[in-house]
Each structure stands twice: as C-alpha cells, then as structure tokens.
Design an enzyme around this catalytic site. Structure first.
Site, short mmCIF file in Angstrom:
data_model
loop_
_atom_site.label_atom_id
_atom_site.label_comp_id
_atom_site.label_asym_id
_atom_site.label_seq_id
_atom_site.Cartn_x
_atom_site.Cartn_y
_atom_site.Cartn_z
N GLU A 1 -5.26 -10.98 -1.65
CA GLU A 1 -6.10 -10.88 -0.43
C GLU A 1 -7.58 -10.99 -0.82
OE1 GLU A 1 -4.97 -7.48 1.98
OE2 GLU A 1 -2.87 -7.70 1.44
N GLU B 1 0.82 -1.23 0.00
CA GLU B 1 0.00 0.00 0.00
C GLU B 1 0.84 1.27 0.00
OE1 GLU B 1 -2.99 -0.39 3.05
OE2 GLU B 1 -3.79 -2.22 2.15
C1 XIL Z 1 -5.22 -6.88 8.20
C2 XIL Z 1 -5.40 -8.15 9.01
O1 XIL Z 1 -6.24 -9.04 8.33
C3 XIL Z 1 -5.98 -7.79 10.35
O2 XIL Z 1 -6.01 -8.95 11.16
C4 XIL Z 1 -5.14 -6.71 11.00
O3 XIL Z 1 -5.78 -6.30 12.18
C5 XIL Z 1 -4.95 -5.51 10.10
O4 XIL Z 1 -4.41 -5.95 8.87
N1 XIL Z 1 -4.79 -5.04 3.49
C6 XIL Z 1 -3.59 -5.61 3.86
C7 XIL Z 1 -3.53 -6.50 5.03
O5 XIL Z 1 -2.61 -5.49 3.13
O6 XIL Z 1 -2.28 -6.50 5.66
C8 XIL Z 1 -4.63 -6.19 6.01
O7 XIL Z 1 -4.61 -7.20 7.00
C9 XIL Z 1 -5.98 -6.12 5.32
C10 XIL Z 1 -5.98 -5.04 4.29
#
Ligand code: XIL
Length: 447
Positions: A354, A249
């Site tokens: 994701e 990000e």
């Molecule tokens: C999220 C996790 O799933 C949560 O458990 C944590 O509290 C915060 O991070 N995009 C990303 C991930 O790149 O690292 C994030 O993961 C979700 C959104």
C-alpha cells in the site's frame, strides 16, 4: 448495513477507550524509536476516527471521486507525519520545468544552451522491474480518464482499496455480491495485469459487517462463518486472483492481537485457521499477512515472524508478508531495508502492498506541493524502492503496489475537494508524473 457513527460509538465506547489505552501504553513501554511510536499510532487512530464515524456502511456507489465515498467508506482522517530531517537523504539536482510525460520521447528544446534539467527516463514503470508494479483501484473509477489509461500504461498488477473486503463481498449473511470485484478482475485480465486480493479478513470490528458482529453463536458457528466466507471467495476467484491478504492488520504495534470479533470467538488461532481455509480452498494462491509499520523492525515484525514459524510447524502455509508502507519523508530507508531483509530471511515473499509517502507532517489542513517537497519525496521514494531491491532477494520480490494512482485518488485526500490535503502518490492530481514517479522508476532502472 447502515448504522450511525454515534450509535456505534456509544455501543463501542468502552472497547474504543480500552483500545486507545492499550495502544498508547504498549507504545510507551515497548517501542525504542520515537518515529515508530508516532507512526504506529497513526493507522490505529485513523481507525478509531473511522469507527467513530461508522465506517462500516453498505456501498454508497457515488461516482465523483471528490465526494470520496464511492467505495462505501467514509473519508479517513490522517495523522500528521514528520518532515524529512535536513541531510537525511541526498538532494537531487533542481530541475526547472515540469517532467516529461512517460512514454513520450523527450524532445530537446530549441535552445543554444544545454538543458539544465535531468533527462527523464521514458520507460513505463511496469517495464522497469522484474516484479509486478501494482496500484490499488476503486471500481467506480475504472471508467475515468486519465485514471484508466495511466493504469494500463504503467501498472501490471491491481489491488483494490475496498472492493474485495468482507463487507463489500458479503454485505448480508450468505448474500455474496461479486459484481464490482469481478469488474476489476475483468479490467485486469483485459490489460494483462495480475490481481492481488485485499483482504479476506480485516481484523477490525469497525470494518466488519454488523451482521457478523451480531451473529449468534459461539466458536463452532464463527468457525463455520470464517470458513464459508474464505472458501466461497477463493473458489469464486480461482485462477483469476493469484494472491490474497488473508488477514489485514491483525496485530497491535506492540505485537499483541488486535481485539475483534474473530479473536473473541475463535481465539488467537483464528489467524492460522483463516490461512488454512484459504490454502484448502485454492492451493495455488499465494497467501499473505498484511499490516502497517513492520518496516520499523520492532515487536510487530518479530511477532509476525513467530506466527509464520508456528503456522509452518503446523503445516500451514504463509507465503508472504505485506508491508503496507504508508510512510513519511523522515523514515530511514536503511532501517526499512534491514526490516525487509529480516522478513525475507524467513523465506517469505515481501509485498510493499500500500505504498505511499505522505508529506503532511506539520502542515496546515491544505498546503501546496512545493518543488522542494516534491524533490524530497522523489528522493525518498527512490531510496525506499532501492531498499526493497537491496533488502529482498530477487526470488522473494513479490512486487510494489501504490495505494491509488494519483494524488487525486489518494485515500488521504478523500473528502477534500481540492485534493491539496496531502500529496502521497506518484502522479499529481492531473495524472502528471511527479518526482516521486521518477524516483521509483530510476530505482528500477538502476540509475
Ligand atoms: C482504505 C481505503 O483506501 C479507503 O477507501 C477506505 O475508506 C478505508 O480503507 N490500510 C488498509 C487499507 O489495509 O484497506 C485501507 O484502505 C488503508 C489503510
């Protein structure tokens, strides 16, 4: 490493306000699609919420998923996403009765009349594709059933929601803690799965350990810090973790650099430096830049492709782009396919890193997963997996990773004890495969 959200918010309120203004103005000026605008805000707002709550905490170690903090992170609020427009995707026939469990033979019912429901394929997900199918896991859950057996049966790659992040691996300066990440690697090795590392750097101050934010020094010191973290981590996992999200990000929806400590100390070049240090530490590992909303094919994707060109011109490798693909029902699968194809045309591996499909748009705080919603989600998942198969040439198909296993695990449901806040994943809260699962599987089987 603990600090209260209030203290943090007060300290960073100007920066947060600036971020909000930049994000909103850039989307108003720059984006052509209203869906893109709306969705592009989502993760940023989540992070603002998270930052406000002080999400950067040391590991909480809670073991009940319902409590939602076992990875040391607070629950993240979700912005609503929009429902599917009528006629956007072809509807699948309505199937009475629950879907058969995967792996189990489909037993015909003792009935004179032919079955009205479709016959469900029984192939495991991982066997339906030529590339690995992954799931993001949380260390504390690996011992849980049916979480663990579902992983073993269906998936061939693990990522981790948080156990490989900077604040988890180096919670204090120079004090690395690999225990949980190592346990994930051991689980994967035992069950013949690959491991994708997520993530060396998350370009967001709210997630970066406080000791890094307060680290004394200028460019030279931060350069050394960046190099030391990346080198130590990659050398530790050498031969065990085959790919990494190097920076997560890094860009705003409008294609600018997200403000963070690395940018302020090292300038925009921190991205290329991170890639270079990773490449030097383990030349065999595949290096990714990972982000949300490039699937809309807008300014963010364009900027990433430019960064890839710049890196390569300097002899710095970028192997792939991670499209997070936290997405929603109304996303247009053909537009997504075109974005995949555009990125793949740069000879980049494409990872849907994701993947999940939220049903939350215009829903109350809790709502039921109706048959209609479930079918619409199944159709959308299928269309998106097909978009990946069509848009990305085979040799660049790095794989698809879902962000969790069941709806019970989804980070959208973190902190909601009934798990009925959203239903974004392939398995329901009892680990029964949903229409989304069969949509994914059927796309792989070419059905
Ligand atoms: C999220 C996790 O799933 C949560 O458990 C944590 O509290 C915060 O991070 N995009 C990303 C991930 O790149 O690292 C994030 O993961 C979700 C959104």
């Amino acid at each position: 490493m603990r600090f209260t959200g209030l203290t943090f918010f007060t300290k960073h309120s100007f920066r947060l306000a600036a971020l909000v203004i930049i994000v909103f103005s850039s989307s108003l000026i720059g984006c052509s699609s209203s869906l893109e605008e709306e969705l592009a805000q989502k993760p940023v707002k989540e992070k603002i919420d998270a930052v406000g709550k002080g999400e950067d905490q040391a590991s909480g170690g809670k073991e009940d998923p319902a409590e939602g903090a076992e990875d040391g992170e607070t629950p993240v609020k979700q912005e609503p996403a929009e429902e599917q427009k009528p006629g956007e995707e072809p509807q699948t026939p309505v199937a009475p009765g629950p879907p058969a469990a995967p792996g189990a033979p489909v037993t015909p019912e003792k009935s004179e009349t032919p079955q009205a429901g479709p016959v469900r394929p029984t192939t495991a997900l991982k066997d339906a594709f030529d590339f690995p199918v992954g799931a993001a896991v949380v260390y504390e859950r690996l011992k849980n059933e049916p979480y663990s057996s579902t992983l073993k049966r269906e998936f061939s790659r693990l990522s981790s929601e948080s156990n490989f992040k900077f604040h988890m691996l180096q919670p204090q300066e120079g004090k690395f803690n690999f225990a949980k990440a190592d346990a994930i690697v051991a689980f994967a090795q035992q069950h013949n799965m690959k491991v994708h590392g997520h993530t060396l750097i998350w370009a967001l101050d709210g997630i970066t350990p406080k000791w890094v934010l307060n680290y004394k020094g200028g460019e030279k010191e931060f350069d050394a810090l960046l190099k030391n973290h990346i080198t130590t981590v990659l050398k530790h996992f050498k031969g065990k973790v085959s790919s990494w999200d190097v920076v997560n990000e890094a860009l705003t929806p409008g294609g600018g650099y997200v403000d963070n400590i690395w940018l302020r100390k090292l300038g925009e070049g921190y991205l290329l430096k991170a890639l270079k240090y990773a490449q030097e530490a383990d030349p065999s590992v595949k290096l990714f830049l990972n982000d949300y909303s490039q699937e809309y094919g807008g300014k963010k994707l364009t900027k990433y492709l430019k960064i890839v060109d710049e890196a390569r011109a300097k002899g710095i490798r970028v192997d792939g782009l991670g499209f997070q693909m936290h997405t929603v029902l109304r996303v247009d699968a053909d537009m997504v396919r075109q974005s995949f194809a555009k990125a793949a045309a740069k000879n980049l591996l494409i990872h849907l890193s994701e993947f999940d499909v939220s049903l939350k748009y215009q829903k109350p705080d809790t709502f039921e997963l109706t048959e209609e919603l479930s079918k619409a989600q199944g159709a959308k998942v299928k269309a998106l997996v097909q978009a990946y198969l069509k848009g990305v040439p085979k040799h660049l198909q790095f794989g698809i990773t879902t962000w969790g296993v069941s709806d019970k695990d989804s980070y959208f449901n973190r902190g909601y004890s009934n798990f009925n806040h959203d239903y974004p994943l392939l398995f329901d809260k009892n680990y029964k495969p949903k229409d989304a699962y069969y949509g994914f599987l059927e796309a792989g089987l070419g059905k």
